[in-house]
Design an enzyme around this catalytic site. Sequence first.
Site, PDB file in Angstrom:
ATOM      1  N   HIS A 188       0.959  -1.264   0.053  1.00 20.86           N
ATOM      2  CA  HIS A 188      -0.052  -0.209   0.093  1.00 20.86           C
ATOM      3  C   HIS A 188       0.747   1.140   0.018  1.00 20.86           C
ATOM      4  O   HIS A 188       1.923   1.402   0.850  1.00 20.86           O
ATOM      5  CB  HIS A 188      -0.869  -0.037   1.120  1.00 20.86           C
ATOM      6  CG  HIS A 188      -1.679   1.186   1.212  1.00 20.86           C
ATOM      7  ND1 HIS A 188      -2.894   1.396   0.464  1.00 20.86           N
ATOM      8  CD2 HIS A 188      -1.621   2.359   1.908  1.00 20.86           C
ATOM      9  CE1 HIS A 188      -3.475   2.341   0.779  1.00 20.86           C
ATOM     10  NE2 HIS A 188      -2.710   3.112   1.647  1.00 20.86           N
TER      11      HIS A 188
ATOM     12  N   ASP B 266     -15.929   1.821   5.692  1.00 18.05           N
ATOM     13  CA  ASP B 266     -14.671   2.777   5.324  1.00 18.05           C
ATOM     14  C   ASP B 266     -15.341   3.647   4.415  1.00 18.05           C
ATOM     15  O   ASP B 266     -14.955   4.931   4.440  1.00 18.05           O
ATOM     16  CB  ASP B 266     -13.335   2.340   4.816  1.00 18.05           C
ATOM     17  CG  ASP B 266     -12.413   3.238   4.740  1.00 18.05           C
ATOM     18  OD1 ASP B 266     -12.043   4.146   5.367  1.00 18.05           O
ATOM     19  OD2 ASP B 266     -12.153   3.388   3.317  1.00 18.05           O
TER      20      ASP B 266
ATOM     21  N   ARG C 253     -16.306  11.936   6.451  1.00 15.16           N
ATOM     22  CA  ARG C 253     -15.285  12.688   6.819  1.00 15.16           C
ATOM     23  C   ARG C 253     -14.694  13.712   5.985  1.00 15.16           C
ATOM     24  O   ARG C 253     -14.293  14.831   6.353  1.00 15.16           O
ATOM     25  CB  ARG C 253     -13.858  11.759   7.204  1.00 15.16           C
ATOM     26  CG  ARG C 253     -14.219  10.836   8.232  1.00 15.16           C
ATOM     27  CD  ARG C 253     -13.246   9.658   8.486  1.00 15.16           C
ATOM     28  NE  ARG C 253     -11.660   9.949   8.438  1.00 15.16           N
ATOM     29  CZ  ARG C 253     -10.708   9.400   7.740  1.00 15.16           C
ATOM     30  NH1 ARG C 253     -11.106   8.332   7.055  1.00 15.16           N
ATOM     31  NH2 ARG C 253      -9.484   9.740   7.893  1.00 15.16           N
TER      32      ARG C 253
ATOM     33  N   SER D 285      -8.613   3.431   8.654  1.00 12.32           N
ATOM     34  CA  SER D 285      -9.186   3.524   7.451  1.00 12.32           C
ATOM     35  C   SER D 285      -8.275   2.743   6.489  1.00 12.32           C
ATOM     36  O   SER D 285      -8.843   1.615   5.570  1.00 12.32           O
ATOM     37  CB  SER D 285      -9.592   5.028   6.732  1.00 12.32           C
ATOM     38  OG  SER D 285      -9.282   4.975   5.298  1.00 12.32           O
TER      39      SER D 285
ATOM     40  N   LYS E  20      -8.923  -1.712   5.308  1.00 12.12           N
ATOM     41  CA  LYS E  20      -8.790  -2.378   3.874  1.00 12.12           C
ATOM     42  C   LYS E  20      -7.852  -2.952   3.524  1.00 12.12           C
ATOM     43  O   LYS E  20      -7.867  -4.462   2.941  1.00 12.12           O
ATOM     44  CB  LYS E  20      -8.691  -1.220   2.859  1.00 12.12           C
ATOM     45  CG  LYS E  20     -10.038  -0.352   2.955  1.00 12.12           C
ATOM     46  CD  LYS E  20      -9.731   1.147   2.216  1.00 12.12           C
ATOM     47  CE  LYS E  20      -9.119   2.192   2.860  1.00 12.12           C
ATOM     48  NZ  LYS E  20      -9.348   3.494   2.214  1.00 12.12           N
TER      49      LYS E  20
HETATM   50  N1  URA Z   1      -6.269   6.924   2.763  1.00 12.80           N
HETATM   51  C1  URA Z   1      -7.167   6.466   3.362  1.00 12.80           C
HETATM   52  O1  URA Z   1      -7.666   5.285   2.726  1.00 12.80           O
HETATM   53  N2  URA Z   1      -7.846   6.630   4.134  1.00 12.80           N
HETATM   54  C2  URA Z   1      -7.716   7.993   4.823  1.00 12.80           C
HETATM   55  O2  URA Z   1      -8.514   8.237   5.913  1.00 12.80           O
HETATM   56  C3  URA Z   1      -6.819   8.775   4.353  1.00 12.80           C
HETATM   57  C4  URA Z   1      -6.178   8.369   3.057  1.00 12.80           C
END
Ligand code: URA
Length: 437
Positions: A82, A161, A168, A183, A187
């Site tokens: 990631h 999310d 958000r 968040s 994932k």
């Molecule tokens: N990337 C994400 O996946 N979530 C966040 O909260 C900020 C950046």
Amino acid sequence: MRIVDLIEKKRNGGEHSAEEIQFLIGNYVCGGVPEYQISAWLMAVVWRGMTDAETFALTRAMVASGETLDLSGIPGPTLDKHSTGGVGDKTTLAAVPILAAGGVFMAKMSGRGLGRTGGTLDKLESIPGTRTNISIPDILRQTATVGACLCGQTDTLVPADRLLYALRDSTATVESLPLVAASIMSKKLAGGAANLLLDVKVGSGAFMKTLEDGRALAELMVRIGEAEGRRVVAMITDMNAPLGFNVGNAVEVKEIVALLKGNPWIEAHLNFLVRTICGIGFVLAGRCKTQSEGEALTHELITSGAAFDKLCQIVSAQGGDTEYLLRMVKQQVARFKYDVRAPRAGYIHGIDASEIGMAAMVLGAGRKDKDDVIDASAGVLIRHPIGKQIEADNVIASLHSNCEISIREATSIVQGAFDIRDTAPELRPLVYETIGL
Ligand code: URA
């Protein structure tokens, strides 16, 4: 339990139990909590923060809100990578085929970019015919047979999310360490891989602007992953300048194809980062004992053509045109091209990633709004690396777009992005720190 009491508790700096967090998230996803209450709670979290125990519970509750990938049937080590995102960051498109060619299985789910440049999916979709909307059974099948899948996150994965992020975004509650970490990690955990490699970018073109903030996020994400029994490494890397020479979608694919074909003109930082990520990835997944062994394997997979072949196999499995990758002849070409010239002689001290990202977006390579359509052919092609000595009027960048007016706007942004001075610069490190393992 009442939601209003939970909001009050967090507002007053209290610590939630895991049951309270599960109650809040579980009910929100089922439609049982109005957005104004969740918004108030999110704002309380922004101000009061969360303990590690709360952040772990939040991440767990978010994972539990949807389906997860079961990679237990995959015949080898699994890894997910990631990046927190940056301008010109195309490393996933190179690292996934390299690692897969070396026997590491990757079910890699990525996002689209919002603002600045496109995300991995946008880049991939610039290859004619390539599908990225793939069902969970097909992701598992392709990962097991081809070794990797490069696709979008399915709607059933971590629905909490998707709901929370949109909220958000519209309530000024994105900037919170525990919310960001939960968040991202929810994932990654739902993606099912045993090993996680995180690239936390810091600098002007990144979400995290300072090394301190990047380090805090990286350390928290490593703790979350380890608490869930995953092996996690987080690298903290520089994003003050764009990664590589090309910023856009089709032009970034072209740069990755050149890298995987072992082309010598690859920008040094991009080349270094891909090789470092793969070197660490091979160690993390248990395929190599040391990073230098992993980097040597990476080199071998590139020079033998195995990594490029693997990219073709992945693209072909997803309906994409491999002739395009082999010859790069059917590339979409922008109608307008313009060379930006240096306003003065000197050394290039910096190329501001944020500004180059802005220029790429103006040219059509990124989205201002989430429903905007990306122009795959648009982008900025940087002509010299940082440190290079140039003469006044030398071409420093080329702009590609289908919109002539946007070229004018982008030209002044790109000119402003180049910091040219009389003396040679001290070069910044690319990898600041590596945490974990
Ligand atoms: N990337 C994400 O996946 N979530 C966040 O909260 C900020 C950046």
